[in-house]
Design a protein around this motif. Structure first.
Motif: not given
Length: 275
Positions: A88-97, A152-153
């Motif tokens: 789960f640790h990299d599910c969110i990559y706000f700035n890249v996605d 954040l991520n």
């Protein structure tokens, strides 16, 4: 100096390619981990989690932090809490996605919001005990401004992990998963006369354990932070590899993630090249 392939450690060698799909490996991996922890997830839950993780990490902007990265970290590890955290640790990559997908936004409802005046993401006040627990583990407070390089991520990924796994795991296990994901926040410097990130994490885990009466012993708290440090090291392990080819392959994969212009063929300007 070159290294004989037979002498490479797990950290140094590229992972073995499996004939199974990433979704099936996520499904079976999570099922195995949860069963070791005494949980009994349904097939529908496992399928939902596996597909979500796969979709979140298969966006075109993901060159390095793809699903493959999860299995690079998991290779040779047999710790169920650590592996669930890795999934789960990299599910969110706000700035890249480019923000959150509709599915991610739904899972993170009432956790953060965009502040139009401050032009940033801020933490919302919450009356949800599990979200409050993750905030305490990360040391975040309501109305705090979050940045991609400031947790954040990792924070949003931890909230998703805890919310999704809450139906099958107790708070003690969920707290340890959040602890692991917190440790993957990168590039945190500390002064020589101040506690380091892992020392501060341990202090927060002690406080959360007492506040929520999780029942973790001192030894369990120490092991929880040691596991978190191990996940953090595994997360960056290939950058310390003596295999130059593998090192360069991973390093070059990061460039398009951190530089959006590189993802757009024929649109890279001289000014962007200088930066």
């Amino acid at each position: 100096m070159s290294i004989n392939k037979k002498q490479r450690t797990m950290k140094d060698r590229p992972p073995v390619v499996s004939k199974h799909t990433y979704i099936s490996r996520l499904f079976v991996g999570m099922q195995t981990c949860l069963e070791k922890l005494g949980a009994k997830p349904t097939l529908a839950q496992l399928e939902h989690w596996a597909i979500f993780i796969h979709e979140s990490m298969s966006i075109s902007s993901r060159n390095y932090h793809s699903v493959k990265h999860v299995f690079d970290i998991a290779d040779g590890w047999d710790d169920p809490i650590g592996l669930l955290s890795a999934y789960f640790h990299d599910c969110i990559y706000f700035n890249v996605d480019g923000g959150l997908s509709p599915c991610q936004a739904k899972m993170l409802d009432s956790v953060v919001k965009k502040d139009a005046d401050r032009k940033c993401i801020i933490v919302l006040e919450t009356d949800e005990p599990l979200v409050a627990m993750v905030e305490d583990i990360f040391g975040f407070v309501p109305k705090q401004e979050l940045s991609p390089m400031g947790g954040l991520n990792e924070f949003l990924s931890a909230v998703i992990a805890v919310r999704q796994l809450a139906p099958v795991l107790d708070r003690k296990s969920l707290a340890q998963i959040a602890c692991c994901i917190e440790a993957t926040i990168p590039f945190r410097a500390s002064k020589s006369d101040e506690p380091g990130p892992m020392d501060k994490l341990f202090e927060r885990m002690v406080a959360v354990n007492e506040k929520l009466e999780l029942g973790m012993t001192e030894e369990e708290l120490v092991l929880a932070v040691q596991r978190a440090a191990l996940l953090s090291n595994r997360d960056l392990g290939n950058f310390g590899s003596e295999d130059r080819t593998w090192f360069l392959d991973n390093t070059w994969s990061l460039l398009p993630e951190t530089n959006e212009s590189l993802r757009h063929q024929y649109l890279y300007t001289a000014k962007e090249f200088q930066h």
